[in-house]
Design a protein around this motif. Structure first.
Motif: not given
Length: 65
Positions: A3-24
């Motif tokens: 479960s600790k390794i899965r947590s690290v995997e999730r963190i790595l997945q979330y850090t690779s998600i591209p940022n959303e463009p700005p609202l304005v």
């Protein structure tokens, strides 16, 4: 341990998600004087419910002087 390794995997997945463009986006903004005036004209609007009404109305926009 797994479960600790899965947590690290999730963190790595979330850090690779591209940022959303700005609202304005400044270069896409309309001229500050827009709109100086305008009109919306709706004729015979029908909303289908148990009772049907026919509605017509106008919206006018005029900049205050």
């Amino acid at each position: 341990m797994e479960s600790k390794i899965r947590s690290v995997e999730r963190i790595l997945q979330y850090t690779s998600i591209p940022n959303e463009p700005p609202l304005v986006i400044d270069e896409n903004q309309p001229n500050p004087s827009w709109p100086s005036n305008g009109e919306i004209d709706i004729q015979d609007l029908q909303v289908l419910q148990a009772i049907t009404f026919l509605v017509s109305f106008d919206f006018f926009y005029c900049e205050a002087i």
